[in-house]
Design a protein around this motif. Sequence first.
Motif, short mmCIF file in Angstrom:
data_model
loop_
_atom_site.label_atom_id
_atom_site.label_comp_id
_atom_site.label_asym_id
_atom_site.label_seq_id
_atom_site.Cartn_x
_atom_site.Cartn_y
_atom_site.Cartn_z
N SER A 199 22.90 46.79 25.77
CA SER A 199 21.95 47.19 26.74
C SER A 199 20.36 47.49 26.04
CB SER A 199 22.32 48.77 27.21
OG SER A 199 21.31 49.48 27.92
N ILE A 246 29.33 36.17 21.06
CA ILE A 246 28.53 36.49 22.18
C ILE A 246 27.84 38.15 21.78
CG2 ILE A 246 28.87 37.55 24.62
CD1 ILE A 246 31.06 35.46 24.90
N LYS A 297 26.48 41.51 23.27
CA LYS A 297 25.98 41.98 24.49
C LYS A 297 25.54 43.73 24.07
CE LYS A 297 29.78 40.45 27.57
NZ LYS A 297 30.92 40.88 28.34
N GLU A 346 13.71 41.95 25.47
CA GLU A 346 14.66 40.93 25.24
C GLU A 346 13.94 40.02 24.16
OE1 GLU A 346 17.07 37.50 27.54
OE2 GLU A 346 15.42 38.19 28.50
#
Length: 115
Positions: free
Chosen positions: A32, A28, A30, A45
């Motif tokens: 910001s 995963i 993660k 993104e």
Amino acid sequence: MLPTLAGKNVRLPCGDEVVQVRISRDGILKMSLRTTDEVEARRREADVLAALDRVYQGLVAGPSKLTNRQIGELADEAAGAFLAAFPDGENPFGRANTLGDDWWDFVSEKFARLV
């Protein structure tokens, strides 16, 4: 895709900078995107996903041999980026002495956009 990268650190674009993030052991990621603007977040993104895909494709393809010409072109590009990182008249090699142990971090930050 990500389980192959699980537990690895990767450098990914985030706006005008490159950040290092660790992919969890579960695969995963993660991070910001460092913006509150929805349109900008979607663009960032897409940039992150494209960069992550390049990293993954590089792992799948494995190491490749470079020709002498490719090595020379990479060296020219790296030297240009290195010298462009310094204001006119500043000696980049004199600065190395003031950076001490942070030299490698400084150089990798300057070259991060080349990769």
